[in-house]
Design a protein around this motif. Structure first.
Motif, PDB file in Angstrom:
ATOM      1  N   PHE A   1      52.660  15.548 -17.857  1.00  0.00           N
ATOM      2  CA  PHE A   1      52.393  16.962 -18.137  1.00  0.00           C
ATOM      3  C   PHE A   1      51.605  17.167 -19.431  1.00  0.00           C
ATOM      4  O   PHE A   1      51.506  18.296 -19.924  1.00  0.00           O
ATOM      5  N   CYS A   2      51.048  16.091 -20.001  1.00  0.00           N
ATOM      6  CA  CYS A   2      50.395  16.177 -21.310  1.00  0.00           C
ATOM      7  C   CYS A   2      48.927  15.768 -21.208  1.00  0.00           C
ATOM      8  O   CYS A   2      48.622  14.669 -20.726  1.00  0.00           O
ATOM      9  N   VAL A   3      48.041  16.622 -21.664  1.00  0.00           N
ATOM     10  CA  VAL A   3      46.606  16.351 -21.640  1.00  0.00           C
ATOM     11  C   VAL A   3      46.160  15.726 -22.963  1.00  0.00           C
ATOM     12  O   VAL A   3      45.685  14.589 -23.007  1.00  0.00           O
ATOM     13  N   TYR A   4      46.276  16.457 -24.071  1.00  0.00           N
ATOM     14  CA  TYR A   4      46.059  15.890 -25.403  1.00  0.00           C
ATOM     15  C   TYR A   4      47.424  15.754 -26.082  1.00  0.00           C
ATOM     16  O   TYR A   4      48.345  16.528 -25.815  1.00  0.00           O
ATOM     17  N   ASN A   5      47.534  14.789 -26.986  1.00  0.00           N
ATOM     18  CA  ASN A   5      48.798  14.540 -27.677  1.00  0.00           C
ATOM     19  C   ASN A   5      48.778  15.228 -29.037  1.00  0.00           C
ATOM     20  O   ASN A   5      48.299  14.673 -30.022  1.00  0.00           O
ATOM     21  N   ASP A   6      49.306  16.450 -29.075  1.00  0.00           N
ATOM     22  CA  ASP A   6      49.273  17.209 -30.328  1.00  0.00           C
ATOM     23  C   ASP A   6      50.189  16.597 -31.383  1.00  0.00           C
ATOM     24  O   ASP A   6      49.918  16.688 -32.579  1.00  0.00           O
ATOM     25  N   ALA A   7      51.287  15.976 -30.945  1.00  0.00           N
ATOM     26  CA  ALA A   7      52.194  15.356 -31.913  1.00  0.00           C
ATOM     27  C   ALA A   7      51.490  14.225 -32.646  1.00  0.00           C
ATOM     28  O   ALA A   7      51.550  14.129 -33.888  1.00  0.00           O
ATOM     29  N   SER A   8      50.803  13.360 -31.907  1.00  0.00           N
ATOM     30  CA  SER A   8      50.057  12.273 -32.541  1.00  0.00           C
ATOM     31  C   SER A   8      48.944  12.802 -33.437  1.00  0.00           C
ATOM     32  O   SER A   8      48.711  12.291 -34.538  1.00  0.00           O
ATOM     33  N   ALA A   9      48.262  13.845 -32.978  1.00  0.00           N
ATOM     34  CA  ALA A   9      47.177  14.424 -33.782  1.00  0.00           C
ATOM     35  C   ALA A   9      47.712  15.028 -35.074  1.00  0.00           C
ATOM     36  O   ALA A   9      47.068  14.938 -36.128  1.00  0.00           O
TER      37      ALA A   9
ATOM     38  N   ALA B   1      62.650   0.895 -24.733  1.00  0.00           N
ATOM     39  CA  ALA B   1      63.761  -0.035 -24.900  1.00  0.00           C
ATOM     40  C   ALA B   1      64.043  -0.247 -26.383  1.00  0.00           C
ATOM     41  O   ALA B   1      63.154  -0.092 -27.240  1.00  0.00           O
ATOM     42  N   VAL B   2      65.251  -0.646 -26.671  1.00  0.00           N
ATOM     43  CA  VAL B   2      65.650  -0.779 -28.070  1.00  0.00           C
ATOM     44  C   VAL B   2      64.899  -1.905 -28.771  1.00  0.00           C
ATOM     45  O   VAL B   2      64.754  -1.901 -30.003  1.00  0.00           O
ATOM     46  N   ASN B   3      64.358  -2.863 -27.995  1.00  0.00           N
ATOM     47  CA  ASN B   3      63.618  -3.963 -28.617  1.00  0.00           C
ATOM     48  C   ASN B   3      62.131  -3.675 -28.782  1.00  0.00           C
ATOM     49  O   ASN B   3      61.371  -4.564 -29.171  1.00  0.00           O
ATOM     50  N   GLU B   4      61.669  -2.468 -28.500  1.00  0.00           N
ATOM     51  CA  GLU B   4      60.302  -2.050 -28.833  1.00  0.00           C
ATOM     52  C   GLU B   4      60.341  -1.589 -30.283  1.00  0.00           C
ATOM     53  O   GLU B   4      60.742  -0.474 -30.597  1.00  0.00           O
ATOM     54  N   ARG B   5      59.897  -2.437 -31.191  1.00  0.00           N
ATOM     55  CA  ARG B   5      60.188  -2.252 -32.617  1.00  0.00           C
ATOM     56  C   ARG B   5      58.962  -2.095 -33.500  1.00  0.00           C
ATOM     57  O   ARG B   5      59.084  -1.999 -34.717  1.00  0.00           O
ATOM     58  N   GLY B   6      57.760  -2.075 -32.906  1.00  0.00           N
ATOM     59  CA  GLY B   6      56.550  -2.065 -33.709  1.00  0.00           C
ATOM     60  C   GLY B   6      55.992  -3.468 -33.813  1.00  0.00           C
ATOM     61  O   GLY B   6      56.619  -4.445 -33.385  1.00  0.00           O
ATOM     62  N   GLU B   7      54.794  -3.571 -34.398  1.00  0.00           N
ATOM     63  CA  GLU B   7      54.175  -4.896 -34.510  1.00  0.00           C
ATOM     64  C   GLU B   7      53.457  -5.041 -35.845  1.00  0.00           C
ATOM     65  O   GLU B   7      53.123  -4.055 -36.515  1.00  0.00           O
ATOM     66  N   GLY B   8      53.219  -6.281 -36.232  1.00  0.00           N
ATOM     67  CA  GLY B   8      52.555  -6.549 -37.498  1.00  0.00           C
ATOM     68  C   GLY B   8      53.352  -6.006 -38.669  1.00  0.00           C
ATOM     69  O   GLY B   8      54.586  -6.121 -38.720  1.00  0.00           O
TER      70      GLY B   8
ATOM     71  N   VAL C   1      53.284   8.836 -28.557  1.00  0.00           N
ATOM     72  CA  VAL C   1      53.325   8.768 -30.022  1.00  0.00           C
ATOM     73  C   VAL C   1      53.678   7.356 -30.473  1.00  0.00           C
ATOM     74  O   VAL C   1      53.094   6.829 -31.431  1.00  0.00           O
ATOM     75  N   GLN C   2      54.629   6.739 -29.794  1.00  0.00           N
ATOM     76  CA  GLN C   2      55.003   5.364 -30.154  1.00  0.00           C
ATOM     77  C   GLN C   2      53.789   4.445 -30.148  1.00  0.00           C
ATOM     78  O   GLN C   2      53.529   3.731 -31.113  1.00  0.00           O
ATOM     79  N   TRP C   3      53.040   4.463 -29.035  1.00  0.00           N
ATOM     80  CA  TRP C   3      51.921   3.516 -28.922  1.00  0.00           C
ATOM     81  C   TRP C   3      50.791   3.863 -29.881  1.00  0.00           C
ATOM     82  O   TRP C   3      50.071   2.961 -30.347  1.00  0.00           O
ATOM     83  N   ALA C   4      50.633   5.128 -30.219  1.00  0.00           N
ATOM     84  CA  ALA C   4      49.564   5.513 -31.148  1.00  0.00           C
ATOM     85  C   ALA C   4      49.773   4.924 -32.537  1.00  0.00           C
ATOM     86  O   ALA C   4      48.803   4.653 -33.258  1.00  0.00           O
ATOM     87  N   PHE C   5      51.041   4.717 -32.916  1.00  0.00           N
ATOM     88  CA  PHE C   5      51.339   4.277 -34.286  1.00  0.00           C
ATOM     89  C   PHE C   5      52.170   2.997 -34.313  1.00  0.00           C
ATOM     90  O   PHE C   5      52.836   2.702 -35.299  1.00  0.00           O
ATOM     91  N   TYR C   6      52.088   2.228 -33.242  1.00  0.00           N
ATOM     92  CA  TYR C   6      52.945   1.062 -33.085  1.00  0.00           C
ATOM     93  C   TYR C   6      52.670  -0.010 -34.147  1.00  0.00           C
ATOM     94  O   TYR C   6      53.555  -0.801 -34.475  1.00  0.00           O
TER      95      TYR C   6
ATOM     96  N   GLY D   1      59.661  -2.979 -37.135  1.00  0.00           N
ATOM     97  CA  GLY D   1      60.869  -2.366 -37.687  1.00  0.00           C
ATOM     98  C   GLY D   1      60.726  -0.893 -37.990  1.00  0.00           C
ATOM     99  O   GLY D   1      61.706  -0.236 -38.366  1.00  0.00           O
ATOM    100  N   THR D   2      59.519  -0.332 -37.802  1.00  0.00           N
ATOM    101  CA  THR D   2      59.334   1.106 -38.043  1.00  0.00           C
ATOM    102  C   THR D   2      59.203   1.883 -36.732  1.00  0.00           C
ATOM    103  O   THR D   2      58.786   3.041 -36.742  1.00  0.00           O
ATOM    104  N   ASN D   3      59.546   1.265 -35.652  1.00  0.00           N
ATOM    105  CA  ASN D   3      59.597   1.940 -34.353  1.00  0.00           C
ATOM    106  C   ASN D   3      61.021   1.801 -33.823  1.00  0.00           C
ATOM    107  O   ASN D   3      61.488   0.691 -33.554  1.00  0.00           O
TER     108      ASN D   3
END
Length: 395
Positions: free
Chosen positions: A149-157, A211-218, A183-188, A222-224
Protein backbone atom coordinates in the motif's frame (compact mmCIF):
# COMPACT_ATOMS: atom_id res chain seq x y z
CA UNK A 1 19.19 25.70 18.33
CA UNK A 2 16.33 28.09 18.83
CA UNK A 3 14.26 27.91 21.98
CA UNK A 4 11.45 25.42 21.50
CA UNK A 5 7.82 26.40 21.46
CA UNK A 6 5.67 24.58 23.99
CA UNK A 7 2.98 23.24 21.67
CA UNK A 8 3.28 20.41 19.13
CA UNK A 9 1.91 20.68 15.62
CA UNK A 10 -0.47 18.51 13.60
CA UNK A 11 0.54 18.24 9.93
CA UNK A 12 -2.61 17.89 7.85
CA UNK A 13 -4.24 18.84 4.59
CA UNK A 14 -7.60 17.50 3.44
CA UNK A 15 -5.99 16.86 0.05
CA UNK A 16 -4.04 13.97 1.61
CA UNK A 17 -7.14 11.79 1.41
CA UNK A 18 -6.47 11.69 -2.34
CA UNK A 19 -3.82 9.06 -1.55
CA UNK A 20 -6.33 6.36 -2.49
CA UNK A 21 -5.97 3.30 -4.70
CA UNK A 22 -9.61 2.44 -5.43
CA UNK A 23 -13.01 2.20 -3.76
CA UNK A 24 -12.56 -1.42 -2.64
CA UNK A 25 -9.01 -1.12 -1.33
CA UNK A 26 -8.47 -1.69 2.44
CA UNK A 27 -6.34 1.46 2.63
CA UNK A 28 -9.34 3.71 3.21
CA UNK A 29 -8.64 7.36 3.94
CA UNK A 30 -11.98 7.87 5.66
CA UNK A 31 -9.98 6.84 8.73
CA UNK A 32 -7.99 10.06 8.54
CA UNK A 33 -11.09 12.20 8.08
CA UNK A 34 -12.78 10.48 11.02
CA UNK A 35 -9.75 10.95 13.25
CA UNK A 36 -9.54 14.67 12.57
CA UNK A 37 -13.28 14.98 13.15
CA UNK A 38 -13.02 13.11 16.46
CA UNK A 39 -10.24 15.36 17.70
CA UNK A 40 -12.11 18.48 16.68
CA UNK A 41 -15.37 17.35 18.30
CA UNK A 42 -13.40 16.48 21.44
CA UNK A 43 -12.02 20.02 21.49
CA UNK A 44 -8.49 18.66 21.21
CA UNK A 45 -7.38 20.02 17.82
CA UNK A 46 -7.48 23.80 17.49
CA UNK A 47 -6.87 25.30 14.07
CA UNK A 48 -3.75 26.96 15.49
CA UNK A 49 -2.11 23.53 15.87
CA UNK A 50 -2.50 22.56 12.21
CA UNK A 51 0.25 23.06 9.61
CA UNK A 52 -0.10 22.16 5.94
CA UNK A 53 2.41 19.86 4.23
CA UNK A 54 4.30 20.89 1.12
CA UNK A 55 5.36 18.59 -1.72
CA UNK A 56 8.71 16.85 -1.48
CA UNK A 57 11.18 17.77 -4.19
CA UNK A 58 12.67 15.21 -6.54
CA UNK A 59 16.02 15.64 -4.77
CA UNK A 60 14.37 14.75 -1.45
CA UNK A 61 12.80 11.67 -3.02
CA UNK A 62 16.12 10.67 -4.58
CA UNK A 63 17.65 10.26 -1.13
CA UNK A 64 15.65 7.04 -0.75
CA UNK A 65 14.30 6.16 -4.23
CA UNK A 66 15.97 5.58 -7.59
CA UNK A 67 15.50 7.95 -10.50
CA UNK A 68 14.04 5.13 -12.58
CA UNK A 69 11.41 4.44 -9.93
CA UNK A 70 10.42 8.11 -9.60
CA UNK A 71 10.14 8.35 -13.38
CA UNK A 72 7.89 5.26 -13.39
CA UNK A 73 5.65 6.69 -10.66
CA UNK A 74 5.33 9.95 -12.57
CA UNK A 75 4.60 8.14 -15.83
CA UNK A 76 1.92 5.96 -14.24
CA UNK A 77 0.30 9.00 -12.61
CA UNK A 78 -1.22 10.18 -15.86
CA UNK A 79 -4.98 9.53 -16.24
CA UNK A 80 -4.06 7.50 -19.33
CA UNK A 81 -0.43 6.36 -18.91
CA UNK A 82 1.73 5.69 -21.95
CA UNK A 83 2.02 2.01 -22.81
CA UNK A 84 5.75 1.92 -21.99
CA UNK A 85 4.98 2.89 -18.40
CA UNK A 86 2.13 0.39 -18.13
CA UNK A 87 4.45 -2.36 -19.39
CA UNK A 88 7.04 -1.49 -16.74
CA UNK A 89 4.56 -1.29 -13.83
CA UNK A 90 5.21 -4.85 -12.67
CA UNK A 91 8.97 -4.23 -12.56
CA UNK A 92 8.32 -1.47 -10.03
CA UNK A 93 5.66 -3.25 -7.98
CA UNK A 94 2.89 -0.91 -9.10
CA UNK A 95 0.49 -3.35 -10.73
CA UNK A 96 -0.45 -5.52 -7.74
CA UNK A 97 -3.72 -5.70 -5.84
CA UNK A 98 -1.91 -4.21 -2.83
CA UNK A 99 -0.25 -1.30 -4.62
CA UNK A 100 -1.90 -0.56 -7.96
CA UNK A 101 -0.98 2.64 -9.79
CA UNK A 102 -3.59 5.40 -9.84
CA UNK A 103 -4.03 8.78 -11.49
CA UNK A 104 -2.19 11.58 -9.71
CA UNK A 105 -0.24 9.28 -7.40
CA UNK A 106 3.10 11.09 -7.78
CA UNK A 107 1.78 14.49 -6.76
CA UNK A 108 -0.23 13.28 -3.78
CA UNK A 109 2.47 10.91 -2.51
CA UNK A 110 5.10 13.62 -2.89
CA UNK A 111 2.89 15.75 -0.64
CA UNK A 112 2.70 12.91 1.89
CA UNK A 113 6.51 12.72 1.88
CA UNK A 114 6.73 16.49 2.15
CA UNK A 115 4.45 16.43 5.18
CA UNK A 116 6.82 14.13 7.04
CA UNK A 117 9.82 16.24 6.01
CA UNK A 118 7.97 19.36 7.19
CA UNK A 119 7.49 17.68 10.56
CA UNK A 120 11.24 17.03 10.80
CA UNK A 121 12.08 20.64 9.89
CA UNK A 122 9.74 22.04 12.53
CA UNK A 123 11.15 19.81 15.25
CA UNK A 124 14.84 19.95 14.33
CA UNK A 125 14.77 23.74 13.88
CA UNK A 126 13.43 24.10 17.42
CA UNK A 127 10.17 25.68 16.27
CA UNK A 128 8.14 22.98 18.05
CA UNK A 129 8.97 20.09 20.38
CA UNK A 130 6.91 17.43 18.59
CA UNK A 131 5.04 17.01 15.30
CA UNK A 132 2.44 14.50 14.16
CA UNK A 133 1.76 13.62 10.51
CA UNK A 134 -0.93 10.96 10.36
CA UNK A 135 -0.98 10.98 6.56
CA UNK A 136 2.55 9.55 6.64
CA UNK A 137 3.98 6.23 7.74
CA UNK A 138 4.22 4.54 4.31
CA UNK A 139 7.00 2.26 5.51
CA UNK A 140 6.97 -0.62 2.98
CA UNK A 141 8.10 1.19 -0.18
CA UNK A 142 11.60 0.15 -1.27
CA UNK A 143 14.22 2.03 -3.26
CA UNK A 144 12.82 0.92 -6.61
CA UNK A 145 9.57 -0.79 -5.75
CA UNK A 146 6.17 0.02 -4.34
CA UNK A 147 4.76 -2.49 -1.87
CA UNK A 148 2.24 -2.98 0.91
CA UNK A 149 0.00 0.00 0.00
CA UNK A 150 3.06 2.30 -0.13
CA UNK A 151 4.27 4.21 -3.20
CA UNK A 152 7.00 6.48 -1.77
CA UNK A 153 8.53 5.85 1.66
CA UNK A 154 7.96 9.07 3.59
CA UNK A 155 9.40 7.61 6.79
CA UNK A 156 12.72 6.86 5.10
CA UNK A 157 12.71 10.26 3.39
CA UNK A 158 12.10 12.00 6.74
CA UNK A 159 14.99 10.10 8.34
CA UNK A 160 17.30 10.91 5.43
CA UNK A 161 16.29 14.57 5.64
CA UNK A 162 17.10 14.70 9.36
CA UNK A 163 20.50 13.22 8.58
CA UNK A 164 21.42 15.28 5.54
CA UNK A 165 20.06 18.63 6.70
CA UNK A 166 20.75 18.51 10.44
CA UNK A 167 23.42 15.82 10.85
CA UNK A 168 21.09 14.02 13.25
CA UNK A 169 21.36 10.53 14.68
CA UNK A 170 17.88 9.08 14.26
CA UNK A 171 16.04 6.42 16.22
CA UNK A 172 13.16 5.05 14.13
CA UNK A 173 10.46 3.22 16.09
CA UNK A 174 7.85 1.21 14.14
CA UNK A 175 4.75 -0.02 15.99
CA UNK A 176 2.80 -1.26 12.95
CA UNK A 177 1.79 -4.92 13.12
CA UNK A 178 3.57 -5.40 9.77
CA UNK A 179 7.37 -5.23 9.82
CA UNK A 180 8.86 -1.89 8.77
CA UNK A 181 10.88 -3.48 6.00
CA UNK A 182 11.31 -0.52 3.67
CA UNK A 183 12.88 1.61 6.39
CA UNK A 184 15.00 -1.26 7.69
CA UNK A 185 16.58 -1.96 4.31
CA UNK A 186 17.11 1.74 3.55
CA UNK A 187 19.36 2.13 6.60
CA UNK A 188 20.57 -1.41 7.17
CA UNK A 189 24.23 -0.40 6.79
CA UNK A 190 23.97 3.09 8.32
CA UNK A 191 25.26 3.31 11.92
CA UNK A 192 23.71 6.78 12.35
CA UNK A 193 20.18 5.36 12.10
CA UNK A 194 18.81 2.82 14.55
CA UNK A 195 15.59 1.06 13.51
CA UNK A 196 13.35 -0.75 15.99
CA UNK A 197 10.25 -2.59 14.79
CA UNK A 198 7.73 -4.54 16.87
CA UNK A 199 5.38 -6.57 14.69
CA UNK A 200 3.66 -9.89 14.20
CA UNK A 201 6.15 -12.53 13.13
CA UNK A 202 6.75 -12.73 9.41
CA UNK A 203 6.08 -16.47 9.52
CA UNK A 204 2.41 -15.68 9.08
CA UNK A 205 2.15 -12.07 7.89
CA UNK A 206 3.28 -9.70 5.12
CA UNK A 207 6.04 -8.77 4.38
CA UNK A 208 7.61 -11.94 5.80
CA UNK A 209 10.71 -10.16 7.11
CA UNK A 210 11.68 -8.77 10.51
CA UNK A 211 13.31 -11.77 12.17
CA UNK A 212 15.17 -11.08 15.37
CA UNK A 213 18.49 -11.99 13.72
CA UNK A 214 18.18 -9.20 11.10
CA UNK A 215 20.60 -6.93 12.93
CA UNK A 216 22.20 -4.60 10.39
CA UNK A 217 25.50 -4.97 8.59
CA UNK A 218 28.99 -3.52 8.64
CA UNK A 219 29.41 -0.65 11.08
CA UNK A 220 25.63 -0.69 11.58
CA UNK A 221 25.57 -4.24 12.95
CA UNK A 222 23.48 -4.13 16.11
CA UNK A 223 21.55 -0.97 15.19
CA UNK A 224 18.66 -2.83 13.57
CA UNK A 225 16.30 -4.31 16.17
CA UNK A 226 13.29 -6.52 15.48
CA UNK A 227 10.74 -7.86 17.96
CA UNK A 228 8.56 -10.35 16.05
CA UNK A 229 5.70 -11.39 18.35
CA UNK A 230 3.38 -14.36 18.10
CA UNK A 231 -0.18 -14.30 16.74
CA UNK A 232 -2.75 -13.57 19.46
CA UNK A 233 -0.26 -11.58 21.53
CA UNK A 234 -2.15 -9.41 24.04
CA UNK A 235 -1.49 -6.06 25.71
CA UNK A 236 0.74 -7.13 28.60
CA UNK A 237 3.11 -9.20 26.48
CA UNK A 238 3.24 -6.64 23.65
CA UNK A 239 4.01 -3.80 26.07
CA UNK A 240 6.57 -5.82 28.02
CA UNK A 241 8.53 -6.51 24.85
CA UNK A 242 8.18 -2.99 23.47
CA UNK A 243 8.95 -1.13 26.66
CA UNK A 244 12.02 -3.07 27.75
CA UNK A 245 13.68 -3.20 24.35
CA UNK A 246 12.95 0.44 23.46
CA UNK A 247 14.13 1.76 26.83
CA UNK A 248 17.43 -0.11 26.56
CA UNK A 249 17.87 0.74 22.86
CA UNK A 250 17.56 4.48 23.31
CA UNK A 251 19.91 4.48 26.29
CA UNK A 252 22.58 2.79 24.20
CA UNK A 253 22.02 4.64 20.91
CA UNK A 254 21.33 8.14 22.35
CA UNK A 255 19.67 9.68 19.28
CA UNK A 256 19.11 13.33 18.45
CA UNK A 257 15.50 12.70 17.41
CA UNK A 258 12.90 9.94 17.49
CA UNK A 259 10.81 9.34 14.38
CA UNK A 260 8.03 6.87 15.11
CA UNK A 261 5.46 5.10 12.95
CA UNK A 262 2.07 4.38 14.51
CA UNK A 263 0.22 1.81 12.50
CA UNK A 264 -2.66 0.65 14.70
CA UNK A 265 -3.28 -2.73 13.13
CA UNK A 266 -2.12 -4.80 16.11
CA UNK A 267 -5.59 -4.25 17.56
CA UNK A 268 -7.77 -7.33 18.03
CA UNK A 269 -10.36 -5.97 15.59
CA UNK A 270 -7.98 -5.36 12.70
CA UNK A 271 -8.94 -7.63 9.76
CA UNK A 272 -5.45 -8.01 8.23
CA UNK A 273 -3.44 -9.39 11.17
CA UNK A 274 -3.69 -11.77 14.12
CA UNK A 275 -2.44 -9.84 17.16
CA UNK A 276 -4.98 -9.28 19.93
CA UNK A 277 -4.13 -5.96 21.58
CA UNK A 278 -6.60 -3.37 22.84
CA UNK A 279 -6.72 0.40 22.71
CA UNK A 280 -4.60 0.44 25.87
CA UNK A 281 -1.40 -0.09 23.89
CA UNK A 282 -2.15 2.94 21.70
CA UNK A 283 -2.07 5.10 24.79
CA UNK A 284 0.87 3.38 26.48
CA UNK A 285 3.28 3.28 23.52
CA UNK A 286 3.20 7.01 22.72
CA UNK A 287 3.39 7.78 26.43
CA UNK A 288 6.67 5.87 26.65
CA UNK A 289 8.06 7.41 23.45
CA UNK A 290 7.07 10.88 24.69
CA UNK A 291 8.84 10.33 28.00
CA UNK A 292 11.98 8.91 26.39
CA UNK A 293 12.14 11.75 23.86
CA UNK A 294 12.33 14.24 26.70
CA UNK A 295 14.82 12.10 28.62
CA UNK A 296 17.24 11.44 25.77
CA UNK A 297 16.80 13.92 22.89
CA UNK A 298 15.49 17.21 24.28
CA UNK A 299 11.92 16.22 23.42
CA UNK A 300 12.53 15.98 19.68
CA UNK A 301 9.86 13.62 18.38
CA UNK A 302 8.15 13.21 15.00
CA UNK A 303 5.26 10.73 14.81
CA UNK A 304 3.70 9.33 11.63
CA UNK A 305 0.57 7.33 10.86
CA UNK A 306 0.67 3.94 9.16
CA UNK A 307 -1.53 0.87 8.87
CA UNK A 308 -4.93 0.30 10.42
CA UNK A 309 -7.81 -1.32 8.60
CA UNK A 310 -10.71 -1.30 11.02
CA UNK A 311 -11.36 2.30 10.11
CA UNK A 312 -14.52 2.62 12.21
CA UNK A 313 -13.76 1.14 15.60
CA UNK A 314 -9.98 1.34 15.88
CA UNK A 315 -8.09 3.93 13.86
CA UNK A 316 -9.85 7.16 14.93
CA UNK A 317 -9.50 6.30 18.61
CA UNK A 318 -5.89 5.05 18.36
CA UNK A 319 -4.62 8.01 16.37
CA UNK A 320 -6.54 10.45 18.52
CA UNK A 321 -4.93 8.98 21.63
CA UNK A 322 -1.53 9.52 20.01
CA UNK A 323 -2.28 13.23 19.57
CA UNK A 324 -3.74 13.50 23.08
CA UNK A 325 -0.48 12.11 24.47
CA UNK A 326 1.74 14.24 22.26
CA UNK A 327 -0.14 17.43 23.11
CA UNK A 328 -0.64 16.54 26.80
CA UNK A 329 -4.39 17.05 26.69
CA UNK A 330 -6.60 17.12 29.78
CA UNK A 331 -8.51 14.15 28.32
CA UNK A 332 -5.66 11.92 29.53
CA UNK A 333 -6.23 12.91 33.15
CA UNK A 334 -9.91 12.14 32.67
CA UNK A 335 -9.00 8.72 31.26
CA UNK A 336 -6.86 7.95 34.29
CA UNK A 337 -9.78 8.76 36.57
CA UNK A 338 -12.42 7.17 34.36
CA UNK A 339 -11.02 4.38 32.12
CA UNK A 340 -14.35 4.03 30.33
CA UNK A 341 -14.55 7.73 29.46
CA UNK A 342 -17.16 8.29 26.73
CA UNK A 343 -16.36 9.48 23.23
CA UNK A 344 -18.05 12.73 22.16
CA UNK A 345 -21.69 12.03 21.39
CA UNK A 346 -21.57 14.49 18.50
CA UNK A 347 -18.90 12.34 16.81
CA UNK A 348 -20.87 9.14 17.35
CA UNK A 349 -23.99 10.79 15.93
CA UNK A 350 -22.07 12.02 12.88
CA UNK A 351 -20.58 8.65 11.92
CA UNK A 352 -22.81 5.85 13.21
CA UNK A 353 -25.20 5.95 10.26
CA UNK A 354 -22.25 5.65 7.88
CA UNK A 355 -20.61 2.78 9.76
CA UNK A 356 -21.43 -0.84 8.91
CA UNK A 357 -20.67 -1.82 12.52
CA UNK A 358 -21.60 -0.47 15.93
CA UNK A 359 -19.14 2.22 16.91
CA UNK A 360 -17.46 1.96 20.32
CA UNK A 361 -18.75 4.50 22.81
CA UNK A 362 -15.58 4.85 24.93
CA UNK A 363 -11.97 5.83 24.31
CA UNK A 364 -10.59 2.57 25.71
CA UNK A 365 -11.86 -0.98 25.19
CA UNK A 366 -13.82 -2.93 27.83
CA UNK A 367 -11.23 -5.72 27.80
CA UNK A 368 -12.75 -7.29 30.90
CA UNK A 369 -15.60 -8.40 28.61
CA UNK A 370 -13.32 -9.99 26.01
CA UNK A 371 -12.97 -13.77 25.87
CA UNK A 372 -9.57 -14.91 27.18
CA UNK A 373 -7.04 -16.07 24.61
CA UNK A 374 -6.11 -19.78 24.79
CA UNK A 375 -2.39 -20.46 25.30
CA UNK A 376 -1.90 -16.99 26.76
CA UNK A 377 1.06 -18.04 28.93
CA UNK A 378 2.75 -19.99 26.13
CA UNK A 379 2.44 -17.00 23.78
CA UNK A 380 3.81 -14.63 26.41
CA UNK A 381 6.72 -16.96 27.14
CA UNK A 382 7.66 -17.25 23.45
CA UNK A 383 7.55 -13.47 23.14
CA UNK A 384 9.71 -13.13 26.26
CA UNK A 385 12.32 -15.36 24.68
CA UNK A 386 12.25 -13.20 21.52
CA UNK A 387 12.57 -10.07 23.63
CA UNK A 388 15.63 -11.48 25.39
CA UNK A 389 17.25 -12.29 22.05
CA UNK A 390 16.58 -8.75 20.82
CA UNK A 391 18.12 -7.33 23.99
CA UNK A 392 21.16 -9.59 23.65
CA UNK A 393 21.72 -8.38 20.10
CA UNK A 394 21.69 -4.66 20.96
CA UNK A 395 24.81 -2.74 20.03
Amino acid sequence: MNKKASSPVFIYDEEEIAYKFNEDHPFNQDRLTMTVDLLRKAGALPDSAIRKPRPATDNELLRVHSQAYIDAVKGLSSPVPEERFVQSASRFGLDTDDTPYFAGMHDITAEVVGGSITAVDLVMSGAVPHALHLGGGLHHALQSKGAGFCVYNDASAAIAHAQKTYGAKVLYVDTDVHHGDGVQWAFYADPQVCTLSIHETGKFLFPGTGAVNERGEGDAFGTNINIPVEPYTEDDSWLECFSEVLTETIARFQPDIIISQHGCDAHALDPLAHVHCSMRVYKAMPELIHSLAHQWCAGRWVALGGGGYDIWRVVPRAWSLLWLVMSEQAHLDQLEAEPQLALPQTWLDAWQNKSPVQLPSTWLDPVEDWAPIPRREAIAEKNRHTKELAMMYLK
